[in-house]
Design a protein around this motif. Sequence first.
Motif, PDB file in Angstrom:
ATOM      1  N   ASP A  15      10.691   8.015   6.543  1.00  0.00           N
ATOM      2  CA  ASP A  15      10.176   6.649   6.479  1.00  0.00           C
ATOM      3  C   ASP A  15      11.306   5.650   6.245  1.00  0.00           C
ATOM      4  OD1 ASP A  15       8.385   4.540   6.418  1.00  0.00           O
ATOM      5  OD2 ASP A  15       7.723   4.920   4.383  1.00  0.00           O
ATOM      6  N   THR A  16      11.748   5.520   5.024  1.00  0.00           N
ATOM      7  CA  THR A  16      12.747   4.505   4.675  1.00  0.00           C
ATOM      8  C   THR A  16      14.092   5.092   4.295  1.00  0.00           C
ATOM      9  OG1 THR A  16      12.132   4.506   2.340  1.00  0.00           O
ATOM     10  CG2 THR A  16      10.957   2.962   3.777  1.00  0.00           C
ATOM     11  N   GLN A  21      11.405   5.832  -2.917  1.00  0.00           N
ATOM     12  CA  GLN A  21      10.159   6.263  -2.293  1.00  0.00           C
ATOM     13  C   GLN A  21       9.905   7.746  -2.584  1.00  0.00           C
ATOM     14  OE1 GLN A  21       9.733   5.651   1.915  1.00  0.00           O
ATOM     15  NE2 GLN A  21       7.613   6.286   1.900  1.00  0.00           N
ATOM     16  N   LEU A  53       0.056   6.426  -0.330  1.00  0.00           N
ATOM     17  CA  LEU A  53       1.130   5.449  -0.225  1.00  0.00           C
ATOM     18  C   LEU A  53       1.105   4.759   1.130  1.00  0.00           C
ATOM     19  CD1 LEU A  53       3.467   4.422  -1.983  1.00  0.00           C
ATOM     20  CD2 LEU A  53       4.908   6.152  -0.933  1.00  0.00           C
ATOM     21  N   ASP A  54       0.897   5.528   2.200  1.00  0.00           N
ATOM     22  CA  ASP A  54       0.819   4.953   3.547  1.00  0.00           C
ATOM     23  C   ASP A  54      -0.356   3.982   3.660  1.00  0.00           C
ATOM     24  OD1 ASP A  54       3.027   6.444   4.299  1.00  0.00           O
ATOM     25  OD2 ASP A  54       1.862   7.944   5.407  1.00  0.00           O
ATOM     26  N   SER A  56      -1.817   2.295   1.243  1.00  0.00           N
ATOM     27  CA  SER A  56      -1.575   1.078   0.465  1.00  0.00           C
ATOM     28  C   SER A  56      -0.607   0.146   1.186  1.00  0.00           C
ATOM     29  CB  SER A  56      -1.076   1.411  -0.944  1.00  0.00           C
ATOM     30  OG  SER A  56       0.220   1.952  -0.905  1.00  0.00           O
ATOM     31  N   LYS A  57       0.347   0.705   1.942  1.00  0.00           N
ATOM     32  CA  LYS A  57       1.261  -0.135   2.726  1.00  0.00           C
ATOM     33  C   LYS A  57       0.516  -0.884   3.827  1.00  0.00           C
ATOM     34  CE  LYS A  57       5.531   2.536   2.228  1.00  0.00           C
ATOM     35  NZ  LYS A  57       6.528   3.320   2.971  1.00  0.00           N
ATOM     36  N   GLU A  60      -1.621  -3.631   2.178  1.00  0.00           N
ATOM     37  CA  GLU A  60      -0.754  -4.724   1.740  1.00  0.00           C
ATOM     38  C   GLU A  60      -0.293  -5.555   2.935  1.00  0.00           C
ATOM     39  OE1 GLU A  60       3.608  -5.250  -0.312  1.00  0.00           O
ATOM     40  OE2 GLU A  60       2.359  -3.572  -0.974  1.00  0.00           O
ATOM     41  N   GLY A  61       0.060  -4.891   4.021  1.00  0.00           N
ATOM     42  CA  GLY A  61       0.472  -5.615   5.220  1.00  0.00           C
ATOM     43  C   GLY A  61      -0.653  -6.465   5.787  1.00  0.00           C
TER      44      GLY A  61
END
Length: 127
Positions: A15-16, A21, A53-54, A56-57, A60-61
Amino acid sequence: MASVVPLCSAFAAQDTGSTRQALRLLYLAGKRTADNSEKEVTENHVRGAKEELDQSKVIEGMQKLTTQGHAVLISLASHAAKGETPVRTRDPIRHPLHQKNFQLILLIHSMIPHRNFSVTSPSMPRD
């Protein structure tokens, strides 16, 4: 437990690439373990933490979208629900949902909790 740390690292690297993370995934996996009154963190806990986690991203987006962004998202979702994908760039703008039901879109938009939300008109510059 020995296999979960590399799994957290692998997910974060995909991912990042962030160590934070990976630690967040490990923390959420540990929380899932404790919530289930289990004694050992497993790969399933890590995979569940990654899904959480995915998700919630994505939420949020979506919360950070402008009114226009929500209109496009709803239009694209409508196309996808009808199996009309892929969609050309101009198609969502011409879609009846966008043209005829913009008030509904504004109503839905007003019901979604937003963080750092501001509306600008086309003539106003964005910060």
